[in-house]
Design a protein around this motif. Structure first.
Motif, PDB file in Angstrom:
ATOM      1  N   SER A 185     -51.222 -26.704  33.927  1.00 53.14           N
ATOM      2  CA  SER A 185     -52.672 -26.822  33.632  1.00 53.14           C
ATOM      3  C   SER A 185     -53.089 -25.584  33.047  1.00 53.14           C
ATOM      4  O   SER A 185     -53.887 -25.781  32.252  1.00 53.14           O
ATOM      5  CB  SER A 185     -52.877 -26.064  35.486  1.00 53.14           C
ATOM      6  N   ILE A 186     -52.593 -25.043  33.124  1.00 54.64           N
ATOM      7  CA  ILE A 186     -53.091 -23.550  31.802  1.00 54.64           C
ATOM      8  C   ILE A 186     -53.032 -23.910  30.121  1.00 54.64           C
ATOM      9  O   ILE A 186     -54.192 -23.296  29.939  1.00 54.64           O
ATOM     10  CB  ILE A 186     -52.689 -22.157  32.203  1.00 54.64           C
ATOM     11  N   ILE A 187     -52.127 -24.715  29.935  1.00 47.71           N
ATOM     12  CA  ILE A 187     -51.977 -24.775  29.023  1.00 47.71           C
ATOM     13  C   ILE A 187     -52.541 -25.577  27.805  1.00 47.71           C
ATOM     14  O   ILE A 187     -53.841 -25.089  27.285  1.00 47.71           O
ATOM     15  CB  ILE A 187     -50.284 -25.476  28.685  1.00 47.71           C
ATOM     16  N   PRO A 188     -53.471 -26.921  28.755  1.00 48.19           N
ATOM     17  CA  PRO A 188     -54.936 -27.673  28.098  1.00 48.19           C
ATOM     18  C   PRO A 188     -55.769 -26.871  28.234  1.00 48.19           C
ATOM     19  O   PRO A 188     -57.141 -26.823  27.689  1.00 48.19           O
ATOM     20  CB  PRO A 188     -54.389 -28.879  28.833  1.00 48.19           C
ATOM     21  N   MET A 189     -56.170 -25.611  29.558  1.00 54.95           N
ATOM     22  CA  MET A 189     -57.318 -24.911  29.600  1.00 54.95           C
ATOM     23  C   MET A 189     -57.334 -24.169  28.374  1.00 54.95           C
ATOM     24  O   MET A 189     -58.475 -23.363  28.175  1.00 54.95           O
ATOM     25  CB  MET A 189     -57.064 -24.186  31.497  1.00 54.95           C
ATOM     26  N   LEU A 190     -56.479 -23.519  27.980  1.00 50.70           N
ATOM     27  CA  LEU A 190     -56.199 -22.501  27.051  1.00 50.70           C
ATOM     28  C   LEU A 190     -57.019 -23.087  26.066  1.00 50.70           C
ATOM     29  O   LEU A 190     -57.288 -22.094  24.823  1.00 50.70           O
ATOM     30  CB  LEU A 190     -55.147 -22.201  26.916  1.00 50.70           C
ATOM     31  N   PHE A 246     -59.358 -26.313  25.844  1.00 52.27           N
ATOM     32  CA  PHE A 246     -60.040 -26.594  25.950  1.00 52.27           C
ATOM     33  C   PHE A 246     -61.298 -25.129  25.954  1.00 52.27           C
ATOM     34  O   PHE A 246     -62.486 -25.626  26.238  1.00 52.27           O
ATOM     35  CB  PHE A 246     -60.536 -27.342  27.142  1.00 52.27           C
ATOM     36  N   SER A 247     -60.798 -24.189  26.815  1.00 58.06           N
ATOM     37  CA  SER A 247     -61.446 -23.411  26.847  1.00 58.06           C
ATOM     38  C   SER A 247     -61.442 -22.348  28.027  1.00 58.06           C
ATOM     39  O   SER A 247     -60.813 -21.630  28.352  1.00 58.06           O
ATOM     40  CB  SER A 247     -62.373 -23.342  28.626  1.00 58.06           C
ATOM     41  N   PRO A 248     -60.169 -20.955  26.276  1.00 57.88           N
ATOM     42  CA  PRO A 248     -59.488 -20.406  26.456  1.00 57.88           C
ATOM     43  C   PRO A 248     -60.312 -19.147  27.721  1.00 57.88           C
ATOM     44  O   PRO A 248     -58.918 -18.573  28.351  1.00 57.88           O
ATOM     45  CB  PRO A 248     -60.098 -19.338  25.121  1.00 57.88           C
ATOM     46  N   ILE A 249     -61.392 -19.090  27.679  1.00 60.51           N
ATOM     47  CA  ILE A 249     -62.018 -18.488  28.576  1.00 60.51           C
ATOM     48  C   ILE A 249     -61.633 -18.491  29.826  1.00 60.51           C
ATOM     49  O   ILE A 249     -60.790 -17.477  30.642  1.00 60.51           O
ATOM     50  CB  ILE A 249     -62.840 -17.857  28.703  1.00 60.51           C
ATOM     51  N   THR A 250     -61.587 -19.346  30.378  1.00 62.98           N
ATOM     52  CA  THR A 250     -61.258 -20.021  31.552  1.00 62.98           C
ATOM     53  C   THR A 250     -59.834 -20.027  31.913  1.00 62.98           C
ATOM     54  O   THR A 250     -59.478 -19.540  32.534  1.00 62.98           O
ATOM     55  CB  THR A 250     -61.787 -21.976  31.496  1.00 62.98           C
ATOM     56  N   GLY A 251     -59.009 -20.611  30.878  1.00 63.01           N
ATOM     57  CA  GLY A 251     -57.402 -19.634  31.133  1.00 63.01           C
ATOM     58  C   GLY A 251     -57.157 -18.446  31.588  1.00 63.01           C
ATOM     59  O   GLY A 251     -56.253 -18.071  31.948  1.00 63.01           O
ATOM     60  N   VAL A 252     -57.645 -17.585  30.866  1.00 58.24           N
ATOM     61  CA  VAL A 252     -57.658 -16.112  31.015  1.00 58.24           C
ATOM     62  C   VAL A 252     -58.101 -15.468  32.563  1.00 58.24           C
ATOM     63  O   VAL A 252     -57.668 -14.930  32.941  1.00 58.24           O
ATOM     64  CB  VAL A 252     -58.584 -15.352  29.910  1.00 58.24           C
ATOM     65  N   MET A 281     -54.817 -15.442  39.147  1.00 55.25           N
ATOM     66  CA  MET A 281     -53.459 -15.388  40.359  1.00 55.25           C
ATOM     67  C   MET A 281     -53.293 -14.305  40.153  1.00 55.25           C
ATOM     68  O   MET A 281     -52.355 -13.794  41.168  1.00 55.25           O
ATOM     69  CB  MET A 281     -52.401 -15.940  38.505  1.00 55.25           C
ATOM     70  N   VAL A 282     -53.324 -13.261  39.222  1.00 58.42           N
ATOM     71  CA  VAL A 282     -52.936 -11.617  38.734  1.00 58.42           C
ATOM     72  C   VAL A 282     -53.646 -11.107  40.736  1.00 58.42           C
ATOM     73  O   VAL A 282     -52.618  -9.811  41.384  1.00 58.42           O
ATOM     74  CB  VAL A 282     -52.643 -10.647  36.995  1.00 58.42           C
ATOM     75  N   ALA A 283     -54.218 -11.022  40.247  1.00 58.85           N
ATOM     76  CA  ALA A 283     -55.194 -10.804  42.094  1.00 58.85           C
ATOM     77  C   ALA A 283     -54.575 -10.742  42.903  1.00 58.85           C
ATOM     78  O   ALA A 283     -54.968 -10.816  44.110  1.00 58.85           O
ATOM     79  CB  ALA A 283     -56.659 -10.825  41.790  1.00 58.85           C
ATOM     80  N   PHE A 284     -54.331 -12.633  43.405  1.00 57.44           N
ATOM     81  CA  PHE A 284     -53.632 -12.928  44.076  1.00 57.44           C
ATOM     82  C   PHE A 284     -52.610 -12.463  44.156  1.00 57.44           C
ATOM     83  O   PHE A 284     -52.632 -12.255  45.639  1.00 57.44           O
ATOM     84  CB  PHE A 284     -53.574 -14.824  43.758  1.00 57.44           C
ATOM     85  N   ILE A 285     -51.379 -12.278  43.615  1.00 59.62           N
ATOM     86  CA  ILE A 285     -50.564 -12.485  43.443  1.00 59.62           C
ATOM     87  C   ILE A 285     -50.344 -10.636  44.267  1.00 59.62           C
ATOM     88  O   ILE A 285     -49.714  -9.989  45.182  1.00 59.62           O
ATOM     89  CB  ILE A 285     -49.757 -11.489  42.535  1.00 59.62           C
ATOM     90  N   ASN A 321     -66.933 -17.924  18.602  1.00 57.05           N
ATOM     91  CA  ASN A 321     -65.856 -18.123  18.035  1.00 57.05           C
ATOM     92  C   ASN A 321     -64.898 -18.192  19.495  1.00 57.05           C
ATOM     93  O   ASN A 321     -63.555 -17.553  19.588  1.00 57.05           O
ATOM     94  CB  ASN A 321     -65.499 -16.229  17.632  1.00 57.05           C
ATOM     95  N   PHE A 322     -66.009 -17.298  20.939  1.00 60.53           N
ATOM     96  CA  PHE A 322     -64.880 -17.495  21.331  1.00 60.53           C
ATOM     97  C   PHE A 322     -65.270 -18.437  22.694  1.00 60.53           C
ATOM     98  O   PHE A 322     -64.687 -18.928  23.616  1.00 60.53           O
ATOM     99  CB  PHE A 322     -65.321 -16.019  22.992  1.00 60.53           C
ATOM    100  N   LEU A 323     -65.863 -19.008  22.706  1.00 63.79           N
ATOM    101  CA  LEU A 323     -66.575 -20.248  23.546  1.00 63.79           C
ATOM    102  C   LEU A 323     -66.592 -21.801  22.101  1.00 63.79           C
ATOM    103  O   LEU A 323     -67.953 -21.857  22.203  1.00 63.79           O
ATOM    104  CB  LEU A 323     -67.836 -20.352  24.130  1.00 63.79           C
ATOM    105  N   PRO A 324     -65.651 -22.437  22.715  1.00 62.87           N
ATOM    106  CA  PRO A 324     -65.844 -23.725  21.730  1.00 62.87           C
ATOM    107  C   PRO A 324     -66.851 -24.562  22.251  1.00 62.87           C
ATOM    108  O   PRO A 324     -66.136 -24.899  23.516  1.00 62.87           O
ATOM    109  CB  PRO A 324     -64.265 -24.043  21.608  1.00 62.87           C
ATOM    110  N   PRO A 325     -67.293 -25.107  21.647  1.00 69.34           N
ATOM    111  CA  PRO A 325     -68.238 -26.446  22.624  1.00 69.34           C
ATOM    112  C   PRO A 325     -67.092 -27.554  23.904  1.00 69.34           C
ATOM    113  O   PRO A 325     -66.243 -27.793  22.898  1.00 69.34           O
ATOM    114  CB  PRO A 325     -68.820 -27.162  21.279  1.00 69.34           C
ATOM    115  N   MET A 326     -67.746 -27.715  24.185  1.00 73.26           N
ATOM    116  CA  MET A 326     -66.857 -28.871  25.702  1.00 73.26           C
ATOM    117  C   MET A 326     -68.203 -29.911  25.958  1.00 73.26           C
ATOM    118  O   MET A 326     -69.513 -30.073  25.705  1.00 73.26           O
ATOM    119  CB  MET A 326     -66.732 -28.154  26.450  1.00 73.26           C
TER     120      MET A 326
END
Length: 596
Positions: free
Chosen positions: A146-151, A153-159, A165-169, A282-287
């Motif tokens: 899931s994270i691969i396409p997310m990075l 289409f929307s890199p910041i969403t993936g980050v 995830m880290v906080a949950f863990i 540069n950080f938020l590509p159009p969607m």
């Protein structure tokens, strides 16, 4: 613990790797399902023709059929190649482990607690494996895919999703670690409750006779109250402390992601000459809307996986206490049998006991230990009797001769080979043993199968002959089902004397070169004892025999008598010779029994 568990499950490693491979294919297919709505919108915006719609629907139907078969294959792999085979493998491995442990080890462990640990441990181990198979592996693969396409289409969403995830863990692991001491205490109460429950059922008749059932139930109630108390403490931590923290983290990051999506949708409509807009692009590509729908579905599935991870961690940690205790049992060092040799024994062998010293604790003490410098010889095909007060070490000798326990000093030779060199399993084939009445184990099966335990391929005629010599055949014939009569748990339907005669028939049927009778007639009446004594003359012919007895009338015909007291040999000789010493222990014992 998990490293040792992984080693225990070595035969299933290839099965687990195959499951991971299938999970990757299975979860990859989920991406197609997630993209379906987005594809429909794109078809609509492109105003494709009916043929394109028809081809798309046909492709979806074919995909659904293939995906259903893949789903079935994944599920069947777990059911047929893991769950049931794993149960059988782990349970048999655990029972085999218990059967390998020596008598001393079993004397230091409560049998009910051992069975409880195994039963609970096997099921909890299976549950952990099932959690990994059904949930953790698919969820992990799903999160990664899931994270691969997310990075893209929307890199910041993936980050941000990775941050969640880290906080949950971190929150989940911290919460589970705080629960560990509570769970350990709760499992100790489970052990107490299990042991008391097993004991209560076994002692039901005694409890009824002494009116102690209310007291037993009060103790059980106390254990259950403690279990509930600690379970509530654990539940409060889960619900009010750590679940709240996880919800807050996820809710906050979800709002941040919504803001990011809004920015990605609105950026193309804002004045492109603005420097700030240029930097944002540069950080938020159009969607576009179809991409947003696809990413939103992936994000919600990903966040759902986080909750699955939390539940998985809770189940794994919750089951880990039982698995840890189970693995502790499995990792107990096996008793070491240094003996690897054997000799062919065609006739009754000689037994030589030389200066044997023994202590049940393992450290011999000249004052407190069970046996001190015990020496005697049982010549081939001869009968030696050992007598003495209770606690003098007579039964301990039986365990030493059969290598159920090891002595600290001295030596024992059987058929000319030191018992330390004898392989234990091969040595014990030389013996037929009739233990004391309370030690004769009666299985919950038929009388015939109980007698044939030492020789499972015995014919019914052989079984009947052994029963006749043991003086129980006539009694068996009075039963409705004869030799097929079920005797109940531990022979509950039999008297002590009947159990003892079944034990004797079992030893007779085994027909080994060495016969040991440990109070073999102590629970039978005088008439039956006389009948058995007459038969024993025939039974013991051609065998090396050791008789342990309190009833001295049963050993007058022994070739040699050894008198023990406080773990030492104090007298030895024939019955006639020993009776010439009026102040000797044997003479006093005979006189007391004669007077009685």
């Amino acid at each position: 613990m998990y490293r040792q568990l992984w080693q225990l499950l070595t035969p299933f490693h290839k099965t687990f790797y195959s499951l991971i491979f299938k999970a990757v294919i299975y979860e990859s297919g989920q991406l197609v399902t997630n993209y379906t709505i987005s594809l429909i919108i794109r078809f609509y915006e492109a105003q494709v023709g009916y043929i394109a719609w028809g081809i798309g629907i046909l492709a979806l139907l074919i995909y659904n059929e293939m995906y259903m078969r893949l789903d079935n294959s994944f599920d069947w792999h777990i059911v047929s190649k893991q769950s049931h085979p794993l149960y059988s493998f782990i349970k048999q491995t655990a029972i085999r482990k218990l059967m390998r442990m020596n008598v001393t080890w079993h004397h230091h462990h409560n049998s009910g607690t051992l069975v409880g640990k195994i039963s609970d441990g096997v099921w909890k181990t299976l549950e952990i494996v099932d959690v990994f198979s059904w949930e953790l592996i698919p969820s992990t693969v799903q999160a990664f895919l899931s994270i691969i396409p997310m990075l893209y289409f929307s890199p910041i969403t993936g980050v941000m999703s990775l941050v969640a995830m880290v906080a949950f863990i971190i929150i989940t692991i911290k919460g589970e670690q705080e629960k560990i001491p509570i769970r350990e205490t709760r499992h100790k109460f489970y052990d107490h409750e299990w042991r008391e429950s097993v004991q209560a059922v076994q002692a039901h008749e005694t409890a009824l006779l002494f009116g102690q059932i209310p007291q037993i139930m009060d103790r059980l109630s106390g254990y259950h109250q403690s279990i509930v108390k600690h379970a509530n403490e654990e539940g409060w931590l889960a619900v009010y402390k750590y679940n709240r923290a996880r919800i807050r983290v996820l809710s906050t990051i979800r709002v941040v992601i919504y803001i990011i999506w809004i920015a990605q949708l609105l950026l193309p409509t804002i004045d492109q000459s603005n420097t700030f807009v240029q930097i944002l692009k540069n950080f938020l590509p159009p969607m576009d809307v179809p991409s947003l729908i696809f990413i939103s579905v992936l994000t919600e599935r990903l966040f759902g996986s986080y909750w699955r991870f939390a539940r998985i961690a809770d189940r794994v940690y919750r089951n880990s206490e039982a698995v840890k205790r189970f693995m502790g049992l499995m990792l107990e060092p096996d008793p070491v049998d240094t003996g690897t040799e054997s000799v062919e024994v065609k006739s009754a062998p000689e037994i030589v006991v030389k200066n044997v010293c023994f202590d049940y604790g393992g450290d011999y003490d000249e004052e407190k230990s069970a046996l001190h410098d015990v020496s005697f010889t049982i010549p081939s095909s001869k009968t030696v009797a050992v007598v003495g007060p209770s606690g003098s070490g007579k039964t301990t000798l039986v365990k030493l001769l059969t290598k159920l326990i090891d002595f600290q000093h001295g030596d024992i030779d059987i058929a000319g080979l030191s018992i330390k060199k004898w392989a234990g399993e091969k040595l014990r084939r030389l013996f037929s043993v009739v233990p004391q009445g309370d030690s004769i184990f009666i299985f919950d099966t038929t009388i015939g199968e109980n007698i044939a335990f030492a020789k499972t391929d015995a014919t019914i005629d052989e079984i009947k002959n052994a029963a006749t010599l043991a003086g129980i055949h006539e009694f068996i014939l009075t039963l409705k089902d004869g030799y097929d009569t079920m005797v109940g748990e531990r022979g509950v339907s039999l008297s002590g004397g009947q159990k003892q005669r079944i034990g004797l028939a079992r030893a007779i049927l085994a027909d080994s070169k060495i016969l040991i009778l440990d109070e073999a007639t102590s629970a039978v009446d005088s008439l039956t004892e006389r009948e058995i004594q007459e038969n024993l003359k025939y039974i013991m012919t051609g065998k090396t025999c050791l008789i342990i007895a309190h009833r001295l009338s049963t050993i007058k015909q022994a070739d040699w008598i050894i008198v023990m007291e406080a773990g030492r040999v104090v007298e030895e000789g024939t019955h006639k010779a020993l009776m010439h010493f009026p102040f000797g222990l044997y003479h006093r014992m005979v006189e007391l029994q004669s007077f009685a």
